[in-house]
Design a protein around this motif. Sequence first.
Motif, PDB file in Angstrom:
ATOM      1  N   SER A   1       0.806  -1.219   0.000  1.00  0.00           N
ATOM      2  CA  SER A   1       0.000   0.000   0.000  1.00  0.00           C
ATOM      3  C   SER A   1       0.842   1.275   0.000  1.00  0.00           C
ATOM      4  O   SER A   1       0.508   2.240  -0.699  1.00  0.00           O
ATOM      5  CB  SER A   1      -0.947   0.004   1.200  1.00  0.00           C
ATOM      6  N   GLY A   2       1.924   1.300   0.764  1.00  0.00           N
ATOM      7  CA  GLY A   2       2.724   2.514   0.850  1.00  0.00           C
ATOM      8  C   GLY A   2       3.357   2.904  -0.464  1.00  0.00           C
ATOM      9  O   GLY A   2       3.552   4.092  -0.750  1.00  0.00           O
ATOM     10  N   ASP A   3       3.687   1.915  -1.307  1.00  0.00           N
ATOM     11  CA  ASP A   3       4.327   2.182  -2.606  1.00  0.00           C
ATOM     12  C   ASP A   3       3.341   2.112  -3.769  1.00  0.00           C
ATOM     13  O   ASP A   3       3.754   2.212  -4.929  1.00  0.00           O
ATOM     14  CB  ASP A   3       5.449   1.164  -2.853  1.00  0.00           C
ATOM     15  N   SER A   4       2.062   1.932  -3.474  1.00  0.00           N
ATOM     16  CA  SER A   4       1.085   1.719  -4.547  1.00  0.00           C
ATOM     17  C   SER A   4       0.980   2.900  -5.505  1.00  0.00           C
ATOM     18  O   SER A   4       0.583   2.736  -6.659  1.00  0.00           O
ATOM     19  CB  SER A   4      -0.288   1.418  -3.951  1.00  0.00           C
TER      20      SER A   4
ATOM     21  N   HIS B   1      -0.813   6.203   9.223  1.00  0.00           N
ATOM     22  CA  HIS B   1       0.152   5.288   8.601  1.00  0.00           C
ATOM     23  C   HIS B   1       1.430   6.051   8.231  1.00  0.00           C
ATOM     24  O   HIS B   1       1.377   7.130   7.630  1.00  0.00           O
ATOM     25  CB  HIS B   1      -0.465   4.656   7.361  1.00  0.00           C
ATOM     26  N   GLN B   2       2.571   5.485   8.572  1.00  0.00           N
ATOM     27  CA  GLN B   2       3.843   6.172   8.361  1.00  0.00           C
ATOM     28  C   GLN B   2       4.140   6.434   6.888  1.00  0.00           C
ATOM     29  O   GLN B   2       4.878   7.376   6.547  1.00  0.00           O
ATOM     30  CB  GLN B   2       4.983   5.368   8.985  1.00  0.00           C
ATOM     31  N   GLU B   3       3.565   5.632   5.979  1.00  0.00           N
ATOM     32  CA  GLU B   3       3.815   5.817   4.546  1.00  0.00           C
ATOM     33  C   GLU B   3       2.973   6.942   3.942  1.00  0.00           C
ATOM     34  O   GLU B   3       3.191   7.328   2.790  1.00  0.00           O
ATOM     35  CB  GLU B   3       3.520   4.509   3.798  1.00  0.00           C
ATOM     36  N   PHE B   4       2.021   7.438   4.705  1.00  0.00           N
ATOM     37  CA  PHE B   4       1.123   8.466   4.183  1.00  0.00           C
ATOM     38  C   PHE B   4       1.877   9.755   3.850  1.00  0.00           C
ATOM     39  O   PHE B   4       1.425  10.566   3.032  1.00  0.00           O
ATOM     40  CB  PHE B   4       0.019   8.732   5.199  1.00  0.00           C
TER      41      PHE B   4
ATOM     42  N   LYS C   1       4.382  10.076   2.101  1.00  0.00           N
ATOM     43  CA  LYS C   1       4.786  10.059   0.694  1.00  0.00           C
ATOM     44  C   LYS C   1       3.783  10.811  -0.177  1.00  0.00           C
ATOM     45  O   LYS C   1       4.104  11.204  -1.313  1.00  0.00           O
ATOM     46  CB  LYS C   1       4.913   8.623   0.191  1.00  0.00           C
ATOM     47  N   TYR C   2       2.571  10.965   0.333  1.00  0.00           N
ATOM     48  CA  TYR C   2       1.496  11.603  -0.426  1.00  0.00           C
ATOM     49  C   TYR C   2       1.012  12.877   0.281  1.00  0.00           C
ATOM     50  O   TYR C   2      -0.137  13.273   0.118  1.00  0.00           O
ATOM     51  CB  TYR C   2       0.348  10.603  -0.610  1.00  0.00           C
ATOM     52  N   ASN C   3       1.918  13.472   1.050  1.00  0.00           N
ATOM     53  CA  ASN C   3       1.616  14.706   1.783  1.00  0.00           C
ATOM     54  C   ASN C   3       0.405  14.551   2.702  1.00  0.00           C
ATOM     55  O   ASN C   3      -0.325  15.511   2.967  1.00  0.00           O
ATOM     56  CB  ASN C   3       1.398  15.871   0.820  1.00  0.00           C
ATOM     57  N   LYS C   4       0.198  13.301   3.139  1.00  0.00           N
ATOM     58  CA  LYS C   4      -0.926  12.990   4.027  1.00  0.00           C
ATOM     59  C   LYS C   4      -2.246  13.500   3.448  1.00  0.00           C
ATOM     60  O   LYS C   4      -3.109  14.018   4.162  1.00  0.00           O
ATOM     61  CB  LYS C   4      -0.695  13.554   5.431  1.00  0.00           C
ATOM     62  N   ASN C   5      -2.401  13.283   2.152  1.00  0.00           N
ATOM     63  CA  ASN C   5      -3.601  13.732   1.450  1.00  0.00           C
ATOM     64  C   ASN C   5      -4.199  12.560   0.680  1.00  0.00           C
ATOM     65  O   ASN C   5      -3.537  11.963  -0.179  1.00  0.00           O
ATOM     66  CB  ASN C   5      -3.261  14.883   0.491  1.00  0.00           C
ATOM     67  N   GLN C   6      -5.433  12.243   0.982  1.00  0.00           N
ATOM     68  CA  GLN C   6      -6.082  11.070   0.387  1.00  0.00           C
ATOM     69  C   GLN C   6      -6.196  11.175  -1.126  1.00  0.00           C
ATOM     70  O   GLN C   6      -5.898  10.214  -1.858  1.00  0.00           O
ATOM     71  CB  GLN C   6      -7.473  10.889   1.005  1.00  0.00           C
ATOM     72  N   ILE C   7      -6.648  12.319  -1.634  1.00  0.00           N
ATOM     73  CA  ILE C   7      -6.822  12.464  -3.082  1.00  0.00           C
ATOM     74  C   ILE C   7      -5.474  12.414  -3.792  1.00  0.00           C
ATOM     75  O   ILE C   7      -5.343  11.817  -4.876  1.00  0.00           O
ATOM     76  CB  ILE C   7      -7.565  13.769  -3.412  1.00  0.00           C
ATOM     77  N   THR C   8      -4.464  13.013  -3.191  1.00  0.00           N
ATOM     78  CA  THR C   8      -3.111  12.927  -3.768  1.00  0.00           C
ATOM     79  C   THR C   8      -2.692  11.473  -3.888  1.00  0.00           C
ATOM     80  O   THR C   8      -2.138  11.052  -4.921  1.00  0.00           O
ATOM     81  CB  THR C   8      -2.106  13.700  -2.902  1.00  0.00           C
TER      82      THR C   8
ATOM     83  N   TYR D   1      -6.336   2.515   7.263  1.00  0.00           N
ATOM     84  CA  TYR D   1      -5.837   1.964   5.997  1.00  0.00           C
ATOM     85  C   TYR D   1      -6.417   0.596   5.664  1.00  0.00           C
ATOM     86  O   TYR D   1      -6.751   0.325   4.523  1.00  0.00           O
ATOM     87  CB  TYR D   1      -4.303   1.919   5.949  1.00  0.00           C
ATOM     88  N   HIS D   2      -6.573  -0.310   6.654  1.00  0.00           N
ATOM     89  CA  HIS D   2      -7.248  -1.580   6.373  1.00  0.00           C
ATOM     90  C   HIS D   2      -8.752  -1.347   6.319  1.00  0.00           C
ATOM     91  O   HIS D   2      -9.294  -0.575   7.110  1.00  0.00           O
ATOM     92  CB  HIS D   2      -6.932  -2.613   7.457  1.00  0.00           C
ATOM     93  N   LEU D   3      -9.441  -2.055   5.422  1.00  0.00           N
ATOM     94  CA  LEU D   3     -10.867  -1.841   5.248  1.00  0.00           C
ATOM     95  C   LEU D   3     -11.664  -2.323   6.458  1.00  0.00           C
ATOM     96  O   LEU D   3     -11.248  -3.249   7.161  1.00  0.00           O
ATOM     97  CB  LEU D   3     -11.355  -2.571   3.988  1.00  0.00           C
ATOM     98  N   THR D   4     -12.817  -1.698   6.662  1.00  0.00           N
ATOM     99  CA  THR D   4     -13.710  -2.175   7.714  1.00  0.00           C
ATOM    100  C   THR D   4     -14.104  -3.612   7.406  1.00  0.00           C
ATOM    101  O   THR D   4     -14.206  -4.023   6.250  1.00  0.00           O
ATOM    102  CB  THR D   4     -14.970  -1.304   7.821  1.00  0.00           C
TER     103      THR D   4
END
Length: 563
Positions: A139-142, A183-186, A188-195, A241-244
């Motif tokens: 997920s972090g590198d997706s 999540h620590q990998e977030f 990488k995307y400026n902690k932005n979901q749409i990014t 990050y993991h689905l419900t």
Amino acid sequence: MKQNFLKYGAVLFSSLCLCACSSNETPKKDEETPPVEEVPEWNKDETLKILTIGNSFSDDAMEYIANIALDLGIKNVKLGNLYIGGCSLNKHYNNAIKDLAAYEYRTNDGSGWQNKTGTSISQALEDEDWDFISLQQNSGDSGISDSYSPYLEDLIEYLAYSANENAKFVFHMTWAYQQNSTHQEFVKYNKNQITMYEAIVNAVDEKVRSNPDITQVIPVGTAIQNARTSFVGDTLTRDGYHLTMDFGRYVAGLTFVKKLTGLNIDNLTYAPQNVDESYKKVAIESVNNAVSNPDVITPSKFDKEPSYDYSNYHELDLGLTQFGYWNATEANNYNKIITNANNSNQFYASRRLTRLDLPIGSIIELKTGYGYRPEAWLDDSRQTSRPPLTSTKRVEVTEKWWGKYVYRAFNIYKSGNPSLQGNTEAPNALKIYVPNDAEINYEELKIDFIENAYYDSTSDNYASPIKDDSLSNKFFTTKRFSEDELPIGSIIRIKEGWQYRPEAWVKDEKQSSRPTVTKQDVTVVTQKWWSDYTLRAFNISKSDNSVISGVDKSGIFTIYIPN
């Protein structure tokens, strides 16, 4: 498999020589490879067989595929998930060429999931003639394009010479993290979901759709993002990050089935336990839109939260305990609210409830931004497992929801698990509405109490109430009951400030020991409660063991018998 592996090694060696000596172009396994996004052809044997080589995100996506597929009329389902938490394409490739038995292998033939540890990719490939083999990035590198190459191509080349020749390679496009994810990998995307979502789409377009060996991309990430535009909101993960366990996993599994089979899902009847009709409509819409438009977010038409009429319901008193939670698997406190743990301040706990409190047809409603665990007990003993967390906004209590449980309780928390110190909305985050006309399948047992008396099954006077000693004025007691009179499923209640000893006789004779006194407010009679006993009675007293005089006994001790 060894011959295939040797063949793969020879091909790889030959490829390396060609690359070094003549050109930088990677030779293709087969010039007739089908194009990307071919029309699904899977049902020649009426069996859907999917192997995922993934991680916890493939575990999420696979959970409900069998149930969904069987509901849609697929006669046989074979699922396999090779699981290593956080596993990347690079690691999968290294595990493959070294033939490492490094995976937990989870399989499902339609009858439920089975787990096997210490499995290699080659063993899983030999296990079935798979229709589809699904690959994915961690997920972090997706959304990091450079993380895909050359591992995806190399892994496919290995698999192509080891798998069933008719197997089709597909790619699982995963989802962006919840906006408040820690999540620590977030970063990488400026902690932005749409990014993050757009980065995943771009990486898949650049590195996957251009790969002629990948026949389909399963747009789970887009389906999840579509659902987030509905009234459900950004609540599809259980930890950021993991689905419900219910709705999130349902959307992912439905995307797999729709994309790989092409079946119409509009009239699907199956939904997981906590997914009601309004949620199911969102899931179907989100998946249909994702399959039609896999690279863009399609806003949901279900953007307004459904309204419900509760004029014929009454709100249940949950008896909340601030800063505490239940853990039915805890050795010493399985039936007590835990208030002294480091994380106790992250929760509110309801009282334990029975079917008498929470009948079929009741509605559980949750405020957005909160979640709960519907703790459960099969009997009043330490349990071996716990129900999963859920953030589903509305759940109807059904026979399936109760199952074989005799107690349920609710641990309420805020998403992200912050301390609830100073949080004034948390006590109202969970509400339960009970129908006024709910069918209550219990009747109160009429009890003729015996004043100033108690039983002692270990005394010479074991069969009769003791009325004439110095302790008698601290008790009132009941008659002795047989199991026919007090059947399994009966509910015993004691008022706060009171206690009782559930006296017991294996045979109608002097006993060697007595049951302990309990202050537990609610007890459900189970087979374990009766055990080998043939008779039981109740000595009722105040919790401080003080003398009872002139006390109104109504409501202190009650028993309800199932109809």
